[in-house]
Design a protein around this motif. Structure first.
Motif, mmCIF file in Angstrom:
data_model
loop_
_atom_site.group_PDB
_atom_site.id
_atom_site.type_symbol
_atom_site.label_atom_id
_atom_site.label_comp_id
_atom_site.label_asym_id
_atom_site.label_seq_id
_atom_site.Cartn_x
_atom_site.Cartn_y
_atom_site.Cartn_z
ATOM 1 N N ILE A 189 1.396 -9.879 -10.950
ATOM 2 C CA ILE A 189 1.632 -10.380 -9.561
ATOM 3 C C ILE A 189 1.050 -11.518 -9.034
ATOM 4 O O ILE A 189 1.561 -12.475 -8.323
ATOM 5 C CB ILE A 189 1.258 -9.101 -8.593
ATOM 6 N N TRP A 214 3.174 1.030 -9.250
ATOM 7 C CA TRP A 214 2.211 0.308 -8.473
ATOM 8 C C TRP A 214 1.522 0.899 -7.312
ATOM 9 O O TRP A 214 1.964 1.669 -6.720
ATOM 10 C CB TRP A 214 2.708 -1.069 -7.760
ATOM 11 N N GLN A 245 8.590 0.208 -9.340
ATOM 12 C CA GLN A 245 9.315 -0.866 -9.045
ATOM 13 C C GLN A 245 9.601 -1.602 -10.500
ATOM 14 O O GLN A 245 8.499 -1.695 -11.269
ATOM 15 C CB GLN A 245 8.710 -1.982 -8.226
ATOM 16 N N ASN A 247 10.113 -5.088 -12.748
ATOM 17 C CA ASN A 247 9.454 -6.266 -12.681
ATOM 18 C C ASN A 247 10.441 -7.120 -12.056
ATOM 19 O O ASN A 247 9.974 -8.138 -11.119
ATOM 20 C CB ASN A 247 9.233 -6.893 -14.142
ATOM 21 N N VAL A 250 9.940 -6.752 -8.241
ATOM 22 C CA VAL A 250 8.696 -7.159 -7.783
ATOM 23 C C VAL A 250 8.778 -8.643 -7.609
ATOM 24 O O VAL A 250 8.467 -9.181 -6.516
ATOM 25 C CB VAL A 250 7.655 -7.016 -8.603
ATOM 26 N N LEU A 302 2.335 -5.854 -0.616
ATOM 27 C CA LEU A 302 2.425 -6.894 -1.251
ATOM 28 C C LEU A 302 2.621 -8.326 -0.095
ATOM 29 O O LEU A 302 1.947 -9.325 -0.628
ATOM 30 C CB LEU A 302 3.852 -7.169 -1.804
#
Length: 332
Positions: A189, A214, A245, A247, A250, A302
């Protein structure tokens, strides 16, 4: 008031735990960190000097540990080599820290009869199929797939053996993927966030179908403190926030949060042996200890994380060039 020895406290989840403890309790903390590339002394800046003591040292140093143990009420072991790609390139540091380091810690804690909590990962369970309805539980058999996850599995088994054979007063927690402030830019991330800040494009392994569960680092911290305060000795607790989630999703969410087109990323060669899906069932932690995550909205967490990296460029900038140079060597 208790005093915790927190190993690996200058790393990502260790520093977040220390901040959480000092902000929400009156406990004191002694930090022991080797300050490898993943440890950053500046992650602890601004914390009260009268409640936190920092010591640079190796968790495998039994003499040092025997000096520290009489000063503390509990040990929280965050110290670990934890990057899968690095473990594939050079497994030896993972054996040294995750296996031999854990041995030294539990042996010293046993001799001094100190409460011990071991931080581990859901990766010890291997992976699940993308369409599997099940999730990992405390009874899921271990099936690690990388030098990183296999050495963490070995360290878990050492702790369990010391509980049974020597009466070590220990608990274990296996947590899903963390995100949040103070995470090294080599990780998934923060790497994508800082790439976009630098005017670049995120990098997605393969097709990005791999799923991770996550959890915000603050929620991990609150769970660990709950286990220290109310957990039963000898028990394992899984920590997760129902944050599955893949990738691809994300990266697309990061781009949207940062005002970029959702498709503005590049595909790169996939990691060898890349686990498909992790998923945590944290029912035991929630029902027995009454723990609940505060960051239940992944997108909101996020957004906070993106803003932290925007606001703290002096913290991550010195790491960035070296991290990207390592990825370029493998075409990632």
């Amino acid at each position: 008031m208790s005093t915790f020895l927190v190993t690996g406290g200058a790393g990502f989840i260790g520093s977040n735990f220390i901040r959480y403890v000092l902000e929400s309790t009156d406990h004191r903390v002694i930090v022991l960190d080797k300050l490898t590339y993943a440890g950053n002394r500046s992650s602890l800046e601004g914390l009260p000097a009268n409640r936190m003591t920092f010591m640079q040292g190796d968790i495998a140093d039994l003499g040092l540990l025997d000096e520290l143990m009489p000063q503390v009420d509990a040990v929280v072991n965050y110290a670990a080599e934890s990057h899968n790609d690095n473990s594939l390139n050079d497994p030896r540091p993972f054996v040294d820290t995750n296996i031999l380091g854990t041995y030294a810690l539990i042996e010293s804690a046993r001799r001094h009869d100190i409460r011990f909590h071991h931080i581990s990962t859901d990766e010890v369970y291997g992976d699940l199929e993308l369409d599997d309805p099940d999730r990992f539980t405390e009874t899921t058999p271990y099936n690690p797939s990388s030098p990183y996850s296999s050495t963490k599995a070995g360290s878990d088994l050492l702790v369990r053996a010391w509980v049974r054979s020597f009466g070590l007063r220990a608990t274990i927690s296996n947590c899903s993927n963390n995100y949040g402030p103070y995470q090294h830019v080599e990780k998934f991330i923060p790497r994508q966030i800082t790439n976009v800040i630098d005017g670049g494009r995120p990098r997605l392994y393969g097709e990005g179908r791999n799923v991770r569960d996550w959890i915000h680092a603050n929620d991990h911290s609150s769970a660990v403190l709950s286990i220290l305060e109310r957990g039963a000795v000898g028990e394992t607790y899984l920590i997760g926030a129902d944050g599955e989630q893949n990738n691809k999703a994300v990266i697309e969410t990061i781009l949207e949060v940062m005002g970029e087109p959702a498709g503005a990323y590049d595909h790169v060669v996939d990691r060898p042996g890349h686990d498909l899906r992790y998923a945590i069932d944290s029912a035991k932690l929630r029902t027995e200890l009454g723990w609940l995550p505060q960051y239940s909205d992944f997108r909101a967490g996020l957004e906070d994380t993106v803003q932290w990296y925007r606001d703290h460029e002096p913290w991550w900038r010195p790491q960035k060039a070296a991290a990207e140079a390592k990825y370029q060597l493998t075409g990632q």
